[in-house]
Structures are given as C-alpha cells and as structure tokens.
Scaffold this active site. Structure first.
Site, short mmCIF file in Angstrom:
data_model
loop_
_atom_site.label_atom_id
_atom_site.label_comp_id
_atom_site.label_asym_id
_atom_site.label_seq_id
_atom_site.Cartn_x
_atom_site.Cartn_y
_atom_site.Cartn_z
N ASP A 1 0.82 -1.20 0.00
CA ASP A 1 0.00 0.00 0.00
C ASP A 1 0.86 1.26 0.00
OD1 ASP A 1 -2.00 1.87 0.33
OD2 ASP A 1 -2.76 1.03 2.21
N ASP B 1 -10.21 4.49 -1.76
CA ASP B 1 -10.91 3.56 -0.88
C ASP B 1 -12.42 3.65 -1.06
OD1 ASP B 1 -8.48 2.86 0.14
OD2 ASP B 1 -8.76 3.83 2.08
#
Length: 405
Positions: free
Chosen positions: A152, A213
């Site tokens: 990430d 997200d």
C-alpha cells in the site's frame, strides 16, 4: 564467441520473460478472499479475531465458494522496526506474531496475506516502511510462508514538502518489489494499492487498485451512490457506483493473470441494503474484480451469505474472457455487459437512482443480443426469453443480473 554471446543474451531474455510469466500464473482468474480492513480497520483487529474469522470462513462455506485468501490489513504491525530493519508484530494485538496465523490458515486449507508499505512510513505515520530495505521485509514474508502481500503506497518521507511519490518514484519502487520477488522465485501474489491505474501495472503485479478507498464501516458506512450531476463520472468517488465507474476506465487491461482492483467489497454489515449489496456484488462480478469480502464472517445474515456465495455470479466473475464494462444509461438506469466464454454473456441492469423505475426495456441491439435469447436470472434462477419488449421494474439500488446463453 559471437554465437556464445548471442546464446547468453537469449538465455537471459528467456529467464526474465519466464519470471514475468510465472507470477501471472498465480492468478489465472481474479483472486478471492477476505480482508480485515473494511469492517475492523486498524484498531479493532487482533490475532484472536483473525483465528475466529479463519474458522468462520471454513465453517460457513465461504472457503468452499472460492474465498481462499485471508488478508490482515493495517493494525498487525508494531509502531517501529527492530534494530535490523525487520518488521515486528504488534505486541498487544498480535503477541504471537504472524507465522502461527499463517500456519493456522494453511492447516484449514486457506492462504494468508498481510498489508505492508513500500515507503518510509505507514498511513498512520509510523516509521515501518520498506523503502530501501525491501529485501529485508520480503525475506520475512517468505520465512513466514505468506501467500499474498498487499503493498500500500502510504507515506514517503514525512518531511517532504511536496508529494514525494512522483510517478517515476512510484514505478521505480514497485518494479523493485517485482524484481526482488522474481529473483527469489516467490509464489506470493502481489497486490499493489497505488490508487489509480498505470500502464505498467500488469508488468509488475497480479492485481492493482484502480481507485481510492470504497466507503465502508471503517469510514462511517458504505453508500451506493450520491450524485452531483447527470454523467457517470458525477457519482461520489467513494460510493459503490463511483468506484465502479473509475474502475471501468481501464477495463481493456484486465486478464491474463492481471486484474484491476476496485477495492474490497462493502458487503455484510457495512451500511448497504440487501438490494444494494446484490447490485454491488454483481458489479464486481461483471468487472472481473478480485472478490475480497469486507464483512465480519463470524456473524453473517442469511441474506448476506446468499449473495456472496451465489455460484452463478462467482462463475461470471471467474470467467477470464474479459473485464465487463458499462454500456449505456437511460435516465437513472445503467446497463453493463461482460462477454463470457463460449459466446455467453452477462448483463447487469442497475437502478442507480433514488426513485423506483418501472417498465425498463433493455436495448438489445446495443447489447449485441438477439431478440428471444434464452437467459437465466443470476439471483432468482428464473429462466425465460429476453425480448425487446421485456420490461423490468427496479427499486432504488436494485438490479437485474442475467446470464445470456
């Protein structure tokens, strides 16, 4: 001498090419599993919950449905590295470390993965990143027996006045991860979260995030739409529909061991109605998305479980022919299509508006479907013939998901 040099170059080229192809063989179809983030976030996760979720995935039938990866997202690490730059598990939440959890998952026939960061700090600002010590962390993951790593793109140098993650730096770092994994002949699936599609993604990883997200329980609750205008791009960016349309922009590049990732599913107790969960799951299946559940598998309603274990929907997702895509809209109703193997196709009709829609007839000529084609409703199982005069009625957020034979 020239012949030997030529043969050496050819051998090196074949070695590199074989390495590039080998990692793609890990994911001939979109990966399926469960990720802890959407429901538990960073603060509410611990090793006891992970063990209980592993048990629930097996006992509830999710494993048999194809969900094989268990991925612990943020929250498993300590707030600092050890003196040698190695990662440490959180001393309170994961006191026994990651290796016992990997072994436990493997004993249950599941695979295991973790979230990690390629910069200097994680998303919360803790200095636990792998920047310039990538091999140290990768060696740990191999020692633990991991099957999956989610890398990430969190923070790179907290003192950087501008954005340190330039496009050049992003590509350089992720290519370095690929190179090290190939050199070590690793069989770990590499998932990268760098929050938009790049044309080198398929050369580096098995799946990559194409969006920001999705909204879920961890961020205050999932929502299906919220629209500021009439175009598909006007959906709220963290809504189910907003995420889907962002992912749709790179539909041409999915397949052959690489899959576009529109983020984990916001199914279960994340804020969506049953109808919205059906549409959400159908969208991800039409888009050939990796199916990573974002629920609490220990406590599932029958209605939730029925959606995410639907065999026909999962078969549509797992068909590697292509990533399906958005075709057209008519007011608030959207039509998506995925071409499948053997000439079949999947059609998804969604009411993305806030009012019920009655008497919607799909435009068969735009979908390349003959009048009178035999179809099966994915969720109800009903079989019938689809005609230009066929009309559907849809509540807000509801869908019709059909397989065209």
């Amino acid at each position: 001498m020239r012949t030997k040099s030529t043969l050496l170059l050819i051998s090196l080229w074949l070695f590199v090419t074989a390495g590039a192809q080998d990692f793609k063989s890990l994911t001939p179809t979109p990966p399926m599993g469960w990720n802890s983030w959407n429901y538990f976030g960073k603060n509410d996760i611990n090793e006891t919950i992970i063990r209980e979720c592993i048990d629930a995935i097996v006992e509830s039938g999710l494993k048999d449905a194809g969900y094989e990866y268990v991925v612990v997202d943020g929250g498993w690490r300590d707030t600092e590295l050890d003196a040698d730059g190695r990662l440490k598990s959180h001393p309170v939440k994961f006191p026994h470390g990651i290796k016992p959890l990997v072994d436990y998952a493997h004993s249950k026939g599941l695979k295991f993965g973790v979230h990690t960061v390629p910069g200097t700090h994680d998303c919360g600002g803790d200095k636990v990143g792998a920047y310039n010590i990538e091999e140290v962390h990768i060696n740990q993951f191999i020692e633990w027996g991991l099957d999956f790593i989610k890398v990430d793109k969190c923070k790179l140098d907290l003192d950087c006045e501008a954005n340190c993650w330039t496009e050049e730096k992003t590509e350089e770092v992720y290519r370095k991860w690929r190179k090290i994994l190939d050199e070590k002949k690793s069989t770990m699936v590499l998932s990268i979260s760098a929050y938009k599609f790049r044309d080198w993604n398929s050369e580096v990883c098995n799946m990559s995030r194409t969006t920001g997200d999705i909204s879920a329980r961890v961020s205050g609750g999932a929502f299906f739409t919220h629209k500021s205008g009439d175009k598909p791009s006007d959906y709220a960016p963290r809504s189910v529909m907003g995420i889907a349309h962002k992912n749709n922009l790179c539909a041409d590049f999915a397949g052959s061991g690489y899959w576009n990732d529109p983020d984990m599913l916001a199914n279960g107790d994340n804020g969506l109605s049953v109808a919205e969960q059906e549409s959400h799951f159908a969208l991800w299946c039409v888009m050939s998305a990796p199916l990573f559940l974002g629920n609490d598998p220990r406590y599932m309603l029958d209605s939730d479980k029925k959606i995410i274990t639907n065999k026909l929907a999962i078969a549509i997702d797992q068909d590697p022919t292509e990533q399906g895509r958005y075709i057209y809209s008519e007011n608030a109703v959207e039509v998506w299509k995925k071409n499948l193997d053997n000439g079949k196709s999947a059609i998804l009709i969604i009411n993305a508006g806030e009012e019920a829609v009655t008497n919607f007839s799909p435009k068969l000529e735009q979908l390349g479907i003959e009048d009178g084609a035999k179809v099966q409703d994915v969720y109800s199982g009903e079989k019938y013939k689809l005609r230009g005069t066929t009309e559907f009625s849809l509540k807000p957020g509801a869908c019709k998901f059909i397989l065209v034979n």
